[in-house]
Motif scaffolding. Sequence first.
Motif, short mmCIF file in Angstrom:
data_model
loop_
_atom_site.label_atom_id
_atom_site.label_comp_id
_atom_site.label_asym_id
_atom_site.label_seq_id
_atom_site.Cartn_x
_atom_site.Cartn_y
_atom_site.Cartn_z
N UNK A 5 -0.87 -2.38 4.78
CA UNK A 5 -2.29 -2.15 5.05
C UNK A 5 -3.12 -3.28 4.46
N UNK A 6 -2.77 -3.66 3.23
CA UNK A 6 -3.52 -4.74 2.61
C UNK A 6 -3.38 -6.04 3.38
N UNK A 9 -5.46 -6.15 6.50
CA UNK A 9 -6.91 -6.29 6.42
C UNK A 9 -7.34 -7.67 5.95
N UNK A 130 -2.70 1.22 12.50
CA UNK A 130 -3.05 1.00 11.10
C UNK A 130 -4.21 0.01 11.00
N UNK A 132 -6.57 -0.27 13.18
CA UNK A 132 -7.79 0.47 13.53
C UNK A 132 -8.34 1.15 12.29
N UNK A 133 -7.44 1.83 11.56
CA UNK A 133 -7.89 2.56 10.38
C UNK A 133 -8.48 1.60 9.36
N UNK A 134 -7.81 0.47 9.15
CA UNK A 134 -8.32 -0.51 8.19
C UNK A 134 -9.68 -1.02 8.64
N UNK A 135 -9.80 -1.31 9.93
CA UNK A 135 -11.06 -1.86 10.42
C UNK A 135 -12.18 -0.83 10.33
N UNK A 136 -11.90 0.37 10.80
CA UNK A 136 -12.95 1.40 10.79
C UNK A 136 -13.34 1.76 9.36
N UNK A 137 -12.36 1.70 8.44
CA UNK A 137 -12.67 2.02 7.05
C UNK A 137 -13.58 0.97 6.42
N UNK A 138 -13.75 -0.16 7.06
CA UNK A 138 -14.64 -1.20 6.54
C UNK A 138 -16.06 -1.09 7.06
N UNK A 148 -15.52 -6.98 6.09
CA UNK A 148 -14.37 -6.12 6.38
C UNK A 148 -13.09 -6.67 5.77
N UNK A 150 -12.98 -7.58 2.65
CA UNK A 150 -12.94 -7.25 1.22
C UNK A 150 -12.36 -5.87 0.98
N UNK A 151 -11.51 -5.79 -0.04
CA UNK A 151 -10.95 -4.51 -0.43
C UNK A 151 -10.95 -4.43 -1.95
N UNK B 129 -2.95 10.30 14.58
CA UNK B 129 -3.58 9.01 14.29
C UNK B 129 -5.02 8.99 14.78
N UNK B 133 -8.68 8.13 12.84
CA UNK B 133 -9.75 7.24 13.27
C UNK B 133 -11.07 8.01 13.36
N UNK B 136 -12.19 8.79 9.69
CA UNK B 136 -12.66 7.62 8.94
C UNK B 136 -13.96 7.09 9.55
N UNK B 139 -17.16 8.34 7.99
CA UNK B 139 -17.41 8.14 6.57
C UNK B 139 -18.78 7.55 6.25
N UNK B 215 -16.71 -0.19 -1.25
CA UNK B 215 -15.37 -0.68 -1.59
C UNK B 215 -14.54 0.40 -2.29
N UNK B 218 -13.48 2.82 0.37
CA UNK B 218 -12.44 2.22 1.20
C UNK B 218 -11.09 2.26 0.47
N UNK B 222 -7.80 4.11 2.02
CA UNK B 222 -6.57 3.39 2.31
C UNK B 222 -5.50 3.65 1.25
N UNK B 224 -5.46 2.81 -1.82
CA UNK B 224 -5.21 1.70 -2.75
C UNK B 224 -5.49 2.09 -4.19
#
Lengths: 333, 333
Positions: A5-6, A9, A130, A132-138, A148, A150-151, B129, B133, B136, B139, B215, B218, B222, B224
């Motif tokens: 995932x990291x 992103x 995955x 999509x989830x990372x992008x939408x979570x940003x 997007x 940055x994590x 899945x 989406x 998330x 959010x 952050x 996020x 994810x 993290x």
Amino acid sequence: AGASTQAAASDIDARIDELVVPAPAILESTKTAAEAVAFLVASESVAEITYIFVVDAGRLVGVVGMRDIVLAKPGQRLAEIMVGEPFAFKSGTDIDAAVRAALARHYPVYPVVDDEGRLLGSVRGWQLFERVVVEVSGQAGAQVGVSREEQVTTPILSAFRMRHPWLQVNLLTAFVAAFVVGMFEDTITQIVALAAFLPVLAGQSGNTGCQALAITLRGLTLGQLDEYPVGKLLRKEILLGALNGFVVGIVAGVAMWLYASMSGEANAVMLGVVILVAMLGACTGSGIFGVVVPLTLKRFGADPAMASSIFLTTFTDILGMGLMLFLASWVLL
Amino acid sequence: AGASTQAAASDIDARIDELVVPAPAILESTKTAAEAVAFLVASESVAEITYIFVVDAGRLVGVVGMRDIVLAKPGQRLAEIMVGEPFAFKSGTDIDAAVRAALARHYPVYPVVDDEGRLLGSVRGWQLFERVVVEVSGQAGAQVGVSREEQVTTPILSAFRMRHPWLQVNLLTAFVAAFVVGMFEDTITQIVALAAFLPVLAGQSGNTGCQALAITLRGLTLGQLDEYPVGKLLRKEILLGALNGFVVGIVAGVAMWLYASMSGEANAVMLGVVILVAMLGACTGSGIFGVVVPLTLKRFGADPAMASSIFLTTFTDILGMGLMLFLASWVLL
């Protein structure tokens, strides 16, 4: 999933190619089902095989699922049992575009081909999901100027470089709001109770606008605004803003009336009415901005979420505080 | 996907059961591979079959993939070739929990069983899945008091009922900020330039805090923060807040100095310094709130995103505006 995932992103505008792995099963279209079974029996990585990719001189011409093999007669050629002209990603496809295509298809594995249709490898469907989830979570962060990319794990100086420019933009917009408030210095000097209500008007219209903004962005993300007319959404958010502004405005107006009375202000009732009308107007306008800001960003080819909250609150701050101070100056001075 | 996405989001705290469809292939463990092939050949819905679920008197005991059938000898019983004790969802499982389990597994299809292990049907992985989406994507709205159930298509009165309570909460918190500003009415009356800088302090500390909040959320989404220590994140956001506050504070301080000079305020330089120090302090505190607010919500069993921005800006408004007014009163009066 954490590590991948990291990695996913860290370069969100990447190409599909970096997710491509060698396809574990590639057979010529002239092979028979029996030969395919023999291939599978001999394969060391049989557990990773979902499809057999069928090629003619390297060019992908079809896909054979395990089910097709089961149903085939041993002597049938793959060309007969394959699904021809299969969906495949072109090398160089933007990950974003690939993700959107995968959302509508839900295949477990996608072949990837070059411009001549030669098979390069395959990509797993869940890796695209995955993304999509990372992008939408940003998205929530993007609204306030967090990239997007940055994590949690992003080093502090990279985070500073990415976030700070938007804070300077936010400062610039805050100066515009400050300028508007500054124009009414005389009014504030005479009715100092208004100063205490500056954060109330700014806060309420800002939050009301952010609610409309969130629903609009969500509609864009889930693809609902392809079908739902924008005009209808706009009307709904205007009405919602007016309704919310009216009810909140009554409470805030009564609070101002009480506060002004206790502070010994003249015209405490009229001050309460000013707050009610300003709140009604500001929240109605916030509904408009909440819909218009992301759609305008999108129209200009930008990420509709990026800094949208910064732009939105500029408008709502000016509208909320400006309207209150303007009405108070007009009605009471 | 549009229609199913909407349906999925309309009841986000639902159970797995509502996604369950009848399993298209269920066979007793005593059947042979050849019998399984015969079953597949005769099946009308063979295109929907990914796994054969193997049962003993209704109880799920194994899963046979198409690949297992291909590799099996015709006379082998399913009990010999199946994957035994397969992963399955229990009836009544929360969709959220199912989604998290699916994220780590990436299977195309999941069996669903009752408490006695009897097979009830199956659920497609991509539907889980899609839930992720949808969830998330809600959010950003949740942070400003928009229910994750609300979407573009939600009727206006339902939207009003869901959003309005949080706007009243926001109003209440705005009153607290107003009360703090009101305590410094005398200061504002004497140095009216401070009124114009109220939105600057509130806006900057609010946006800086929302960046840290985004952050942190996020990281929670994810997964993290399971690995990354909270203390490290807190230190990073405090430093980032200080760094951003210092640079932004210099610009804002110079702006105040210019503005106060033009307005003929005495102590224009000291006013600039007050803005710098207030901005530094407020943005540093915003970093703390951005990390602490969602983690506190989570600690108390609430959705860490829900209304987090409303709570955060309460703190940042009070800190930003309060610090500026307190310092100005202390240093200049």
